[in-house]
Write an enzyme that holds these catalytic residues in place. Structure first.
Site, PDB file in Angstrom:
ATOM      1  N   ASP A  14      -3.165 -25.232 -34.632  1.00 56.02           N
ATOM      2  CA  ASP A  14      -3.315 -25.122 -33.179  1.00 56.02           C
ATOM      3  C   ASP A  14      -2.897 -23.736 -32.700  1.00 56.02           C
ATOM      4  O   ASP A  14      -3.460 -23.194 -31.759  1.00 56.02           O
ATOM      5  CB  ASP A  14      -2.557 -26.225 -32.437  1.00 56.02           C
ATOM      6  CG  ASP A  14      -1.117 -26.376 -32.869  1.00 56.02           C
ATOM      7  OD1 ASP A  14      -0.699 -25.755 -33.871  1.00 56.02           O
ATOM      8  OD2 ASP A  14      -0.389 -27.129 -32.201  1.00 56.02           O
TER       9      ASP A  14
ATOM     10  N   THR B  67      -8.804 -27.737 -36.022  1.00 54.70           N
ATOM     11  CA  THR B  67      -7.701 -27.860 -36.960  1.00 54.70           C
ATOM     12  C   THR B  67      -8.223 -28.660 -38.154  1.00 54.70           C
ATOM     13  O   THR B  67      -9.236 -29.355 -38.067  1.00 54.70           O
ATOM     14  CB  THR B  67      -6.496 -28.552 -36.295  1.00 54.70           C
ATOM     15  OG1 THR B  67      -6.952 -29.748 -35.654  1.00 54.70           O
ATOM     16  CG2 THR B  67      -5.839 -27.639 -35.261  1.00 54.70           C
TER      17      THR B  67
ATOM     18  N   THR C  46      -8.804 -32.762 -38.056  1.00 52.86           N
ATOM     19  CA  THR C  46      -9.791 -33.071 -37.026  1.00 52.86           C
ATOM     20  C   THR C  46     -11.154 -32.551 -37.446  1.00 52.86           C
ATOM     21  O   THR C  46     -12.163 -33.261 -37.349  1.00 52.86           O
ATOM     22  CB  THR C  46      -9.373 -32.467 -35.671  1.00 52.86           C
ATOM     23  OG1 THR C  46      -8.117 -33.029 -35.279  1.00 52.86           O
ATOM     24  CG2 THR C  46     -10.414 -32.730 -34.595  1.00 52.86           C
TER      25      THR C  46
ATOM     26  N   HIS D 292      -4.677 -34.981 -31.541  1.00 54.36           N
ATOM     27  CA  HIS D 292      -3.525 -35.628 -32.159  1.00 54.36           C
ATOM     28  C   HIS D 292      -4.029 -36.831 -32.958  1.00 54.36           C
ATOM     29  O   HIS D 292      -5.126 -37.340 -32.709  1.00 54.36           O
ATOM     30  CB  HIS D 292      -2.528 -36.073 -31.090  1.00 54.36           C
ATOM     31  CG  HIS D 292      -1.818 -34.938 -30.429  1.00 54.36           C
ATOM     32  ND1 HIS D 292      -1.058 -35.098 -29.305  1.00 54.36           N
ATOM     33  CD2 HIS D 292      -1.755 -33.613 -30.733  1.00 54.36           C
ATOM     34  CE1 HIS D 292      -0.545 -33.934 -28.935  1.00 54.36           C
ATOM     35  NE2 HIS D 292      -0.961 -33.019 -29.784  1.00 54.36           N
TER      36      HIS D 292
ATOM     37  N   LYS E 134      -7.825 -38.865 -32.713  1.00 52.21           N
ATOM     38  CA  LYS E 134      -8.886 -38.345 -33.576  1.00 52.21           C
ATOM     39  C   LYS E 134     -10.165 -39.179 -33.491  1.00 52.21           C
ATOM     40  O   LYS E 134     -11.261 -38.635 -33.477  1.00 52.21           O
ATOM     41  CB  LYS E 134      -8.394 -38.218 -35.016  1.00 52.21           C
ATOM     42  CG  LYS E 134      -7.398 -37.072 -35.174  1.00 52.21           C
ATOM     43  CD  LYS E 134      -7.101 -36.773 -36.591  1.00 52.21           C
ATOM     44  CE  LYS E 134      -5.970 -35.793 -36.790  1.00 52.21           C
ATOM     45  NZ  LYS E 134      -5.886 -34.653 -35.934  1.00 52.21           N
TER      46      LYS E 134
END
Length: 135
Positions: free
Chosen positions: A60, A34, A37, A8, A12
């Protein structure tokens, strides 16, 4: 091993620090993440990472699909349960965690667990496919 990285926004930086600290170990494995990230970690570490969509666009869920097909061996999912912008009992969170449980995939949702799993990965303790082959 195939390792997924999800974090999230408020987590990060923690994911980046984990990957910097354990770059040597992670560089020996296939990394998936993702979009945001993956970009942040790759930029900070130089690690080669396969990037999916952003979490908001379903990244995700793309990783969850790979988990359901046993194409991911380990998940680092740094989530922020205290963020008021995240819905409590987020179905995406619950789905990924449930799929890891169903498919016996190790998942770390915080730094302490992630470090335990990384050390196990480095020792070869988590490569269950190799253990099964030897039996």
């Amino acid at each position: 091993m195939n390792i997924a990285l999800i974090a999230h926004d408020t987590k990060k930086e923690m994911m980046i620090q984990l990957c910097i600290a354990y770059k040597r170990i992670l560089s020996n494995h296939n990394l998936y993440a993702t979009a945001k990230t993956g970009k942040l970690v790759s930029d900070a570490t130089g690690l080669d990472i396969v990037k999916f969509l952003s979490g908001a666009q379903g990244g995700d869920q793309q990783i969850a699909a790979k988990v359901s097909w046993n194409e991911i061996d380990l998940v680092f999912y740094f989530r922020d349960p205290n963020n008021p912008n995240r819905r409590e009992n987020d179905p995406c969170d619950n789905n990924l965690i449930r799929l890891c449980d169903v498919n016996n995939i190790a998942i770390a949702t915080n730094m302490a667990t992630a470090e335990v799993l990384i050390h196990g990965l480095d020792r070869g303790d988590l490569d269950w496919r190799e253990i099964v082959k030897k039996q």
